[in-house]
Scaffold this motif. Structure first.
Motif, mmCIF file in Angstrom:
data_model
loop_
_atom_site.group_PDB
_atom_site.id
_atom_site.type_symbol
_atom_site.label_atom_id
_atom_site.label_comp_id
_atom_site.label_asym_id
_atom_site.label_seq_id
_atom_site.Cartn_x
_atom_site.Cartn_y
_atom_site.Cartn_z
ATOM 1 N N GLY A 30 49.667 25.421 16.013
ATOM 2 C CA GLY A 30 49.903 24.133 15.560
ATOM 3 C C GLY A 30 49.156 23.835 14.322
ATOM 4 O O GLY A 30 48.199 23.122 14.337
ATOM 5 N N GLU A 31 49.666 24.224 13.219
ATOM 6 C CA GLU A 31 49.173 23.710 11.985
ATOM 7 C C GLU A 31 50.298 22.991 11.296
ATOM 8 O O GLU A 31 50.087 22.142 10.473
ATOM 9 N N GLY A 32 51.521 23.357 11.531
ATOM 10 C CA GLY A 32 52.632 22.718 10.860
ATOM 11 C C GLY A 32 53.435 21.939 11.858
ATOM 12 O O GLY A 32 53.660 22.369 12.951
ATOM 13 N N ALA A 33 53.874 20.751 11.483
ATOM 14 C CA ALA A 33 54.642 19.945 12.405
ATOM 15 C C ALA A 33 56.088 20.388 12.354
ATOM 16 O O ALA A 33 56.746 20.260 11.350
ATOM 17 N N LEU A 34 56.578 20.938 13.427
ATOM 18 C CA LEU A 34 57.975 21.337 13.492
ATOM 19 C C LEU A 34 58.800 20.065 13.559
ATOM 20 O O LEU A 34 58.702 19.313 14.500
ATOM 21 N N TRP A 35 59.700 19.872 12.599
ATOM 22 C CA TRP A 35 60.146 18.497 12.393
ATOM 23 C C TRP A 35 61.492 18.432 11.713
ATOM 24 O O TRP A 35 61.791 19.199 10.829
ATOM 25 N N ARG A 36 62.354 17.531 12.163
ATOM 26 C CA ARG A 36 63.597 17.250 11.459
ATOM 27 C C ARG A 36 63.809 15.749 11.440
ATOM 28 O O ARG A 36 64.337 15.172 12.381
ATOM 29 N N PRO A 37 63.406 15.036 10.327
ATOM 30 C CA PRO A 37 63.405 13.585 10.311
ATOM 31 C C PRO A 37 64.644 12.875 9.764
ATOM 32 O O PRO A 37 65.656 13.470 9.595
ATOM 33 N N VAL A 38 64.544 11.563 9.516
ATOM 34 C CA VAL A 38 65.603 10.730 8.927
ATOM 35 C C VAL A 38 65.035 9.459 8.277
ATOM 36 O O VAL A 38 64.375 8.741 8.966
ATOM 37 N N SER A 39 65.249 9.070 7.060
ATOM 38 C CA SER A 39 65.149 7.759 6.380
ATOM 39 C C SER A 39 63.875 7.202 5.688
ATOM 40 O O SER A 39 62.840 7.203 6.225
ATOM 41 N N ARG A 40 63.827 6.778 4.509
ATOM 42 C CA ARG A 40 62.989 5.837 3.724
ATOM 43 C C ARG A 40 62.348 6.235 2.404
ATOM 44 O O ARG A 40 62.836 7.129 1.743
ATOM 45 N N ARG A 41 61.299 5.625 1.855
ATOM 46 C CA ARG A 41 61.044 5.618 0.422
ATOM 47 C C ARG A 41 59.578 5.719 -0.035
ATOM 48 O O ARG A 41 58.695 5.677 0.783
ATOM 49 N N LEU A 82 52.481 15.592 13.242
ATOM 50 C CA LEU A 82 52.316 16.671 14.218
ATOM 51 C C LEU A 82 52.861 16.279 15.591
ATOM 52 O O LEU A 82 53.246 17.132 16.392
ATOM 53 N N LEU A 83 52.895 14.966 15.876
ATOM 54 C CA LEU A 83 53.395 14.516 17.183
ATOM 55 C C LEU A 83 54.846 14.928 17.394
ATOM 56 O O LEU A 83 55.276 15.131 18.533
ATOM 57 N N TYR A 84 55.595 15.056 16.307
ATOM 58 C CA TYR A 84 56.983 15.514 16.425
ATOM 59 C C TYR A 84 57.020 16.900 17.054
ATOM 60 O O TYR A 84 57.824 17.191 17.935
ATOM 61 N N SER A 85 56.134 17.754 16.595
ATOM 62 C CA SER A 85 56.099 19.135 17.064
ATOM 63 C C SER A 85 55.761 19.231 18.544
ATOM 64 O O SER A 85 56.216 20.135 19.236
ATOM 65 N N LEU A 86 54.965 18.282 19.024
ATOM 66 C CA LEU A 86 54.482 18.350 20.398
ATOM 67 C C LEU A 86 55.322 17.565 21.395
ATOM 68 O O LEU A 86 55.323 17.901 22.587
ATOM 69 N N TYR A 87 56.028 16.523 20.928
ATOM 70 C CA TYR A 87 56.655 15.610 21.886
ATOM 71 C C TYR A 87 58.127 15.304 21.632
ATOM 72 O O TYR A 87 58.756 14.636 22.451
ATOM 73 N N HIS A 88 58.683 15.761 20.522
ATOM 74 C CA HIS A 88 60.109 15.521 20.291
ATOM 75 C C HIS A 88 60.926 16.478 21.151
ATOM 76 O O HIS A 88 60.585 17.663 21.289
ATOM 77 N N SER A 89 62.018 15.992 21.700
ATOM 78 C CA SER A 89 62.805 16.809 22.631
ATOM 79 C C SER A 89 63.405 18.051 21.987
ATOM 80 O O SER A 89 63.681 19.037 22.672
ATOM 81 N N SER A 90 63.586 18.025 20.659
ATOM 82 C CA SER A 90 64.141 19.199 19.982
ATOM 83 C C SER A 90 63.181 20.377 19.989
ATOM 84 O O SER A 90 63.569 21.507 19.676
ATOM 85 N N GLN A 91 61.922 20.130 20.356
ATOM 86 C CA GLN A 91 60.903 21.176 20.306
ATOM 87 C C GLN A 91 60.645 21.838 21.663
ATOM 88 O O GLN A 91 59.696 22.609 21.812
ATOM 89 N N ILE A 92 61.486 21.541 22.646
ATOM 90 C CA ILE A 92 61.273 22.106 23.985
ATOM 91 C C ILE A 92 61.568 23.599 24.019
ATOM 92 O O ILE A 92 60.776 24.400 24.529
ATOM 93 N N ALA A 93 62.687 23.997 23.471
ATOM 94 C CA ALA A 93 63.134 25.386 23.602
ATOM 95 C C ALA A 93 62.307 26.357 22.774
ATOM 96 O O ALA A 93 62.012 27.472 23.229
ATOM 97 N N HIS A 94 61.931 25.952 21.556
ATOM 98 C CA HIS A 94 61.264 26.897 20.669
ATOM 99 C C HIS A 94 60.025 26.333 19.987
ATOM 100 O O HIS A 94 59.340 27.059 19.267
#
Length: 554
Positions: free
Chosen positions: A7-18, A462-474
């Motif tokens: 865990g140094e990089g947040a595994l992440w796929r986001p959406v929206s803003r400026r 980093l919370l995306y990497s640990l708790y987003h549902s897309s991160q369960i499998a891999h």
């Protein structure tokens, strides 16, 4: 990873803003750490007459864990990043205890109003160790390589977020485009996992680049004996040191020997015998001893990211029951664990984020305090009745969750105390060890009820990497947690440039994660090291990796 280190990089796929800001100081803290900062404690009663010789030009670093590779793109270990931080320059820098972004290989930067396009101006006159010129094409190559599935990138892939493509504007200007707004990007550019690599060397070594890394940094890899040592030698052509050092030219040290010494007692002993000059993961019981001896300095540096936590699998019985998970949190006394094992060198944790991290929510610190009586009441209410031998049962099934612990990850004693605390309320925790790297895929498959992780990172994404549902499998969601509300908050937090709004979003996410009892926070993480008192000039990155360019003997 053990520490997620993965865990140094947040595994992440986001959406929206400026957001728009420009210049060498750029987003000076806009997407940055919280105001708590890092605690840097240098404890020494030393004088310049201690054991180091002014003429000494070598340093031996005693590390507790072996690297998984020396390739920034494919590593998942902090152990690797500590080494390669000496080999690869980063595009930006952020130092321990500071929120400001500093120029590195990028001298200035601009961010588009929608935070989807970043323009970097690059330093001129820089060369990789193999003589390849550093330019915009090298940065483009580095990023494109990370997202190439054949690379099998790990932390770096997550750190690049919703990367779309890079455009070479000229030799020393590059634009990086994202498919959706990506607020953490400048922060993560300060991490070595996104450091530019030599295209020539990658093409030469292919999949073996991790054994022959080539960067632009002040040190070069001379030899690499897996699970034993890495020898670094000074880059004689280095003449582009970041301005914060206040000096330029080749490093003061001629060489660094990075020895892998996993046994705590042996590692401590090497400093005392002079076989090592710096040792990391100083055991808490030895901190006072080294502090009181004028031959040594002790560094205690608080780090952002995620504290050391036990992830609780929300899909596997019996921890698929919220009441059981909450009972476990009330049953375990983190303060006692920290006091008994760590002698106050570390602090009890209570949140998904460390205090130095942007968005840390102190209000949830007392959500679960040790209360065995309340734990028993929750278990009774969930139908788990005390049975023979003091173990609870429900429908003829004993309450026996499984903790798969990472072997040699300094968590065995913690696991045993957790096991004892749970046993007091009728939970018979089963302990089983599994080694890296297979344990990580095991965690993704989910046979465990408990897994353990901690995460070095300088942004709440980093919370995306640990708790987003897309991160369960891999990914690193080893709690197999899926909550649409939390998913939406984590996506929105990574896509929102305004720091105040990000704080609100990430605090909401943390509160829900703790209400759902997805983790059992145990202890804060820190860099805890001891070194010869005659060593001077050591700096640290925001996630407390050592910077040894200016390190020297007095």
């Amino acid at each position: 990873m053990t520490h997620s280190q993965l865990g140094e990089g947040a595994l992440w796929r986001p959406v929206s803003r400026r957001s728009v800001l420009r210049g060498g100081t750029g987003l000076a803290g806009v997407f940055m750490l919280g105001s708590t900062g890092a605690l840097l404690e240098a404890c020494s009663n030393a004088s310049n007459s201690s054991s180091g010789s002014p003429a000494k030009k070598t340093l031996t670093y005693g590390a507790w864990q072996a690297p998984d590779t020396l390739d920034p793109a494919t590593t998942g270990l902090a152990a690797t990043s500590r080494i390669i931080t000496q080999v690869f320059d980063t595009l930006l820098y952020q130092l321990a205890g500071e929120t400001k972004l500093l120029p590195g290989l990028a001298t200035s930067w601009e961010v588009s109003p929608d935070a989807k396009l970043y323009t970097l101006k690059l330093r001129t006159g820089v060369k990789f160790h193999d003589g390849t010129p550093f330019d915009a094409k090298a940065v483009q190559f580095t990023f494109d390589r990370i997202v190439n599935p054949q690379t099998k990138a790990l932390s770096a892939l997550g750190a690049l977020g919703p990367y779309s493509h890079s455009t070479v504007v000229d030799d020393h200007t590059i634009q990086i485009a994202f498919d959706s707004p990506y607020a953490p990007f400048l922060n993560v550019l300060s991490q070595v996992i996104l450091a530019p690599v030599s295209p020539t060397a990658v093409q030469k070594y292919g999949q073996d680049f991790g054994s022959h890394p080539v960067g632009t940094g002040p040190f070069m890899v001379k030899d690499y004996a897996q699970r034993d040592h890495v020898t670094l030698v000074r880059n004689p052509d280095y003449n582009w040191a970041p301005a914060f050092y206040g000096q330029n030219g080749p490093a003061a040290l001629e060489s660094i020997k990075w020895r892998i010494i996993p046994e705590d007692a042996t590692r401590m002993g090497t400093l005392q015998t002079g076989e090592a000059d710096v040792i990391e993961y100083l055991v808490p019981q030895s901190v006072a001893q080294f502090k009181s001896n004028s031959k040594y300095k002790v560094q205690l540096i608080d780090a952002p990211g995620s504290p050391r936590v036990i992830m609780i699998n929300v899909t596997k019985p019996p921890t698929d029951d919220l009441a059981v998970r909450q009972a476990m949190l009330y049953a375990v006394d983190q303060k006692t664990i920290v006091n008994v094992l760590f002698k106050d060198v570390y602090k009890p944790a209570s949140s998904p984020l460390e205090p130095p991290t942007l968005g840390y929510d102190a209000s949830i610190a007392n959500m679960y305090t040790a209360d065995p009586t309340k734990a028993a009441q929750l278990l009774d209410g969930a139908g788990w009745k005390m049975g023979s031998g003091g173990i609870r049962q429900k429908n003829g099934v004993a309450l026996k969750p499984l903790f798969i612990n990472i072997a040699n990850d300094q968590f065995d004693q913690i696991a045993q105390i957790v096991q004892a605390d749970l046993r007091k309320v009728g939970i018979d925790l089963q302990l089983q060890n599994e080694s890296e790297p297979t344990v990580f895929s095991t965690y993704n498959q989910g046979p465990q009820n408990f897994s353990e992780i901690f995460y070095w990172f300088n942004d709440p994404s980093l919370l995306y990497s640990l708790y987003h549902s897309s991160q369960i499998a891999h990914g690193f969601n080893w709690g197999h947690y899926s909550n649409p509300q939390v998913d939406e908050l984590l996506v929105r937090g990574g896509a929102t440039p305004d720091p105040a709004q990000r704080v609100t979003i990430y605090q909401q996410a943390q509160q829900q994660i703790m209400k759902d009892a997805v983790i059992m926070p145990i202890q804060s993480k820190r860099t805890v090291m001891a070194l010869n008192a005659s060593i001077d000039g050591m700096r640290f990155t925001s996630i407390t990796y050592p910077l040894l360019y200016a390190t020297k003997w007095k």
